[in-house]
Design a protein around this motif. Structure first.
Motif, PDB file in Angstrom:
ATOM      1  N   UNK A 195       0.839  -1.206   0.000  1.00 35.80           N
ATOM      2  CA  UNK A 195       0.000   0.000   0.000  1.00 35.80           C
ATOM      3  C   UNK A 195       0.872   1.254   0.000  1.00 35.80           C
ATOM      4  N   UNK A 196       1.983   1.202   0.717  1.00 33.92           N
ATOM      5  CA  UNK A 196       2.925   2.320   0.741  1.00 33.92           C
ATOM      6  C   UNK A 196       3.516   2.535  -0.650  1.00 33.92           C
ATOM      7  N   UNK A 197       3.860   1.449  -1.326  1.00 35.03           N
ATOM      8  CA  UNK A 197       4.398   1.556  -2.686  1.00 35.03           C
ATOM      9  C   UNK A 197       3.372   2.179  -3.624  1.00 35.03           C
ATOM     10  N   UNK A 198       2.098   1.775  -3.514  1.00 31.71           N
ATOM     11  CA  UNK A 198       1.053   2.344  -4.370  1.00 31.71           C
ATOM     12  C   UNK A 198       0.872   3.833  -4.104  1.00 31.71           C
ATOM     13  N   UNK A 199       0.919   4.223  -2.827  1.00 34.38           N
ATOM     14  CA  UNK A 199       0.792   5.653  -2.502  1.00 34.38           C
ATOM     15  C   UNK A 199       1.957   6.441  -3.087  1.00 34.38           C
ATOM     16  N   UNK A 200       3.152   5.883  -2.980  1.00 39.36           N
ATOM     17  CA  UNK A 200       4.326   6.542  -3.538  1.00 39.36           C
ATOM     18  C   UNK A 200       4.207   6.657  -5.062  1.00 39.36           C
ATOM     19  N   UNK A 201       3.758   5.599  -5.715  1.00 42.61           N
ATOM     20  CA  UNK A 201       3.569   5.631  -7.164  1.00 42.61           C
ATOM     21  C   UNK A 201       2.538   6.684  -7.561  1.00 42.61           C
ATOM     22  N   UNK A 202       1.433   6.770  -6.810  1.00 42.71           N
ATOM     23  CA  UNK A 202       0.410   7.779  -7.086  1.00 42.71           C
ATOM     24  C   UNK A 202       0.982   9.183  -6.929  1.00 42.71           C
TER      25      UNK A 202
END
Length: 126
Positions: A99-106
């Motif tokens: 989830x942290x990776x997805x937030x960073x990607x966003x």
């Protein structure tokens, strides 16, 4: 907490710093999350407060932030007298990392769009 990416890049960060930087976690939030990861069982707010040596109301606010950020699972436990209480268990660190990776990607995609907009707005056509 740093106020800019430049400040974050100058700091000696740890992997736990991601929770501050990406999710806005507070020190107590991290302490509770990692304690729940360590105990591997669901605890009530009273038990959590005892584990981290804080008042129940303080622990409850932190648990609410952790729930909001989807770091914890909440389960209702029904009591024999008809009442109930909630217990909380840490979500799998792999899930939190994803989830942290997805937030960073966003965030990265949004910043890329803003950089593009900046170039269009302020580039000098020569």
């Amino acid at each position: 907490m740093p106020e800019s990416i430049a400040q974050y890049l100058k700091e000696d960060m740890s992997c736990e710093s991601l929770l501050d930087c990406i999710h806005g976690s507070k020190e107590l939030d991290k302490k509770i999350y990692f304690r729940l990861v360590d105990v591997e069982k669901a605890l009530s707010v009273d038990e959590i407060a005892e584990q981290v040596d804080r008042e129940r109301s303080t622990a409850y606010r932190s648990v609410q932030r952790l729930l909001e950020n989807k770091f914890l699972e909440q389960k209702q436990v029904n009591q024999e007298n008809g009442g109930y209480h909630h217990v909380y268990k840490a979500k799998d660190p792999e899930e939190v990392a994803d989830r942290t990776q997805r937030k960073l990607n966003d965030w990265y995609a949004q910043m890329g769009g803003l950089i593009h907009e900046f170039r269009q707005k302020y580039s000098r056509d020569e």
